[in-house]
Scaffold this active site. Sequence first.
Site, short mmCIF file in Angstrom:
data_model
loop_
_atom_site.label_atom_id
_atom_site.label_comp_id
_atom_site.label_asym_id
_atom_site.label_seq_id
_atom_site.Cartn_x
_atom_site.Cartn_y
_atom_site.Cartn_z
N CYS A 129 0.88 -1.17 0.00
CA CYS A 129 0.00 0.00 0.00
C CYS A 129 0.91 1.21 0.00
O CYS A 129 1.52 1.54 1.03
CB CYS A 129 -0.92 0.02 1.22
N CYS B 118 -0.60 4.46 2.32
CA CYS B 118 -0.52 4.37 3.79
C CYS B 118 -0.23 2.92 4.19
O CYS B 118 0.89 2.47 4.04
CB CYS B 118 -1.79 4.90 4.45
N SER B 119 -1.25 2.20 4.66
CA SER B 119 -1.03 0.79 5.01
C SER B 119 -2.34 0.02 4.93
O SER B 119 -2.65 -0.78 5.82
CB SER B 119 -0.41 0.67 6.41
N CYS B 120 -3.11 0.25 3.88
CA CYS B 120 -4.38 -0.47 3.70
C CYS B 120 -4.10 -1.96 3.64
O CYS B 120 -3.17 -2.40 2.96
CB CYS B 120 -5.06 0.00 2.41
#
Length: 203
Positions: A102, A105-107
């Site tokens: 991702c 961000c950090s999906c």
Amino acid sequence: MSEHVNKYTEYEARTKAIETLLYERGLITPAAVDRVVSYYENDVGPMGGAKIVAKAWTDPEYADWLKRDATAAMADMGYAGEQAHEIEAVFNDSSTHHVVVCTLCSCYPWPILGLPPAWYKSMEYRSRVVVDPRGVLKRDFSLDVPDDVDLKVWDSSSERRYVVVPERPEGTEGWSAEELTKLVSRDSMIGVAHALKPEEVVA
């Protein structure tokens, strides 16, 4: 005077600051946070994803459904809701290897993979794996993807998340779905590792 050393990364420090503010304002309690973390570590976790992969390995009709509509196929096994409202499953084979990142961000598909590892959220991984995926897999994860294998990078977002279905290891003919789940790791479902070989499973 000794120099102060911050043991947290930038993102960890921000998270701690927000968490502290929420505690101070009485909006959440430490116990509530512990319950959420425990839920994703113990009750959900990567085992959910491992069950899905094992079913795909043993049930061709389910595997086809997973390819066509992973969100519905996973929901049928009880894995749905927030962070899993739109998921696509990508299948590794002898000619193609998939890896997930991702970049924004950090999906991450929490309901089937549990809590994301720290490296997945790091800026280093998020930027480097897009530019040099083969190099990152080899240097950081000791995963050597041959040059004649097509390497595809999938960028998760808030709208769509991805999960990798690793290749089924050789020597597992006749294994039950329950036995096969032991071969499926979180990292193999992100694409930075292969599924475990039968001899690598600890009895």
